[in-house]
Design a protein around this motif. Structure first.
Motif, short mmCIF file in Angstrom:
data_model
loop_
_atom_site.label_atom_id
_atom_site.label_comp_id
_atom_site.label_asym_id
_atom_site.label_seq_id
_atom_site.Cartn_x
_atom_site.Cartn_y
_atom_site.Cartn_z
N ILE A 58 -10.98 -3.49 -43.97
CA ILE A 58 -11.58 -4.73 -44.45
C ILE A 58 -12.13 -5.49 -43.24
CG2 ILE A 58 -11.19 -6.92 -45.65
CD1 ILE A 58 -10.89 -4.50 -47.46
N THR A 59 -13.40 -5.85 -43.31
CA THR A 59 -14.01 -6.63 -42.24
C THR A 59 -13.64 -8.09 -42.41
OG1 THR A 59 -15.88 -5.11 -42.04
CG2 THR A 59 -16.16 -7.33 -41.14
N LEU A 60 -13.07 -8.68 -41.39
CA LEU A 60 -12.67 -10.09 -41.43
C LEU A 60 -13.20 -10.76 -40.17
CD1 LEU A 60 -11.05 -12.16 -43.08
CD2 LEU A 60 -9.03 -11.50 -41.78
N THR A 61 -14.30 -11.47 -40.31
CA THR A 61 -14.99 -12.05 -39.17
C THR A 61 -14.43 -13.40 -38.77
OG1 THR A 61 -16.96 -11.00 -40.09
CG2 THR A 61 -17.29 -12.49 -38.25
N THR A 62 -14.02 -14.18 -39.76
CA THR A 62 -13.56 -15.54 -39.53
C THR A 62 -12.58 -15.93 -40.63
OG1 THR A 62 -14.25 -17.88 -39.40
CG2 THR A 62 -15.55 -16.43 -40.80
N LEU A 63 -11.74 -16.91 -40.36
CA LEU A 63 -10.85 -17.48 -41.38
C LEU A 63 -11.41 -18.78 -41.91
CD1 LEU A 63 -7.34 -16.89 -39.71
CD2 LEU A 63 -8.50 -15.47 -41.42
#
Length: 374
Positions: A192-197
């Motif tokens: 899963i790509t998670l760039t920012t919260l």
């Protein structure tokens, strides 16, 4: 080809301009005569899907910095609209813009499952894990209706063929009934790509992808189903997403991710002007600062395509990013669990029994209502 008259963000879209593809002969310039109203301008960029019959479905690469050799993409163009997407320049091959066209004029390879079945049935087919959804997201919004990705997975499951998926969409949860049994056999893993919260940044950076919290929930759901899940912290954008490196990795670990990777911002071809326009539209106060740091990471250039540095960069700042990622992984204990992200098994493969005919043969068989047996 119409273009927005200013660097103003359009609701639900990532690009703020429809830059010309590098193969275009005619030069177009934006001209505002004052007649085009905002609501009319927005309607121009509604999503349009063209169904196409692909000639081939598996792409092979020999790039030494990419961890897979074979990929499959059911769609061309991506409605998620991620402004940094390295695949945007591919729309230039179609005579379309890598800007707004890329995220609104999509192509669906309707025969992808049949092509895959035919490919897997070829004598001497060499099995290696297929990366699904690398160039454009296989779970972008149009997949809900077209279900090409699910049909591809059904073929892979039938043939016991290993597959790795990467996505920003929670729609992957829909296919747990296929992925969980495959994962139990060592045939499936997901990233899963998670760039920012930060949901505000995500809405401008990746306007039609799942919200950060929803992606974390997807990691948790897949993990609970027994599917190995990694997190891709990509791209790392200086002064935009870079301050969150540690928090993103920690949140993904808490959700169940067992492996982490990262890529620094890359600006190949038309992605360069598109990203700069996006910066000016959303972060005008730091646009120059961001680009100065990007150049520092890429050896003084906006982008350096060298295999040994394009993913991680070079220089002091690149080293600092690498150290921060590595220390974050060690601190949360993810490195110790990395072995669970096991190597996919290529020994269980079996060729498909039923193979759809292709080309003229397919048209004759369709007319006769027949299928050929392999």
């Amino acid at each position: 080809m119409l273009m927005p008259r200013s660097l103003k963000a359009l609701k639900g879209r990532g690009a703020v301009a429809n830059v010309q593809g590098r193969y275009e002969v005619d030069v177009r310039e934006t001209f505002d005569d004052g007649w085009l109203r905002e609501e009319e301008e927005a309607r121009v960029w509604r999503t349009h899907v063209t169904e196409e019959t692909a000639k081939s479905i598996l792409s092979r690469n020999q790039s030494p910095d990419i961890p897979f050799g074979v990929s499959l993409n059911p769609y061309r163009g991506c409605e998620h609209g991620c402004i940094y997407c390295f695949a945007r320049p591919t729309h230039s091959y179609l005579g379309l813009s890598p800007g707004l066209d890329f995220e609104s004029k999509l192509y669906a390879k309707m025969n992808a499952p049949d092509l895959l079945r035919s490919e897997l049935a070829k004598p001497g087919y060499a099995v290696e894990p297929i990366a699904l959804g690398v160039n454009t997201d296989a779970y972008q919004p149009i997949e809900r209706e077209l279900k090409l990705t699910r049909r591809v997975l059904e073929v892979l499951q039938e043939c016991r063929h290993p597959v790795g998926l990467i996505t920003k969409s929670a729609l992957i949860e829909r296919d747990i009934d296929i992925l969980a049994p495959m994962a139990a056999q060592g045939l499936a893993a997901a990233s899963i790509t998670l760039t920012t919260l930060d949901p505000k940044i995500a809405r401008t950076l990746e306007p039609r992808a799942a919200a950060p919290e929803r992606r974390l929930r997807a990691i948790r759901t897949l993990t609970e189903a027994g599917i190995p899940v990694g997190v891709s912290v990509a791209p790392i954008i200086p002064f935009v997403t870079e301050p969150e490196i540690e928090k993103v990795i920690e949140a993904a670990f808490d959700a169940g991710a067992i492996q982490a990777s990262y890529v620094v911002l890359r600006l190949p071809w038309e992605v360069n002007p598109l990203f700069k326009d996006w910066l000016e539209a959303h972060f005008p106060d730091r646009a120059q600062r961001v680009m100065n740091r990007v150049r520092e990471i890429h050896g003084g250039k906006d982008y350096d395509a060298s295999f040994d540095t394009r993913m991680g960069g070079q220089g002091l700042w690149a080293d600092l990013i690498r150290q921060r990622v590595e220390k974050s992984i060690q601190r949360c204990g993810m490195a110790g669990r990395g072995s669970r992200f096991r190597r996919l098994d290529c020994t269980q493969f079996r060729a498909p029994l039923v193979v759809p005919p292709q080309g003229a043969k397919a048209r004759r068989a369709e007319a006769a209502g027949q299928l050929s047996l392999f």
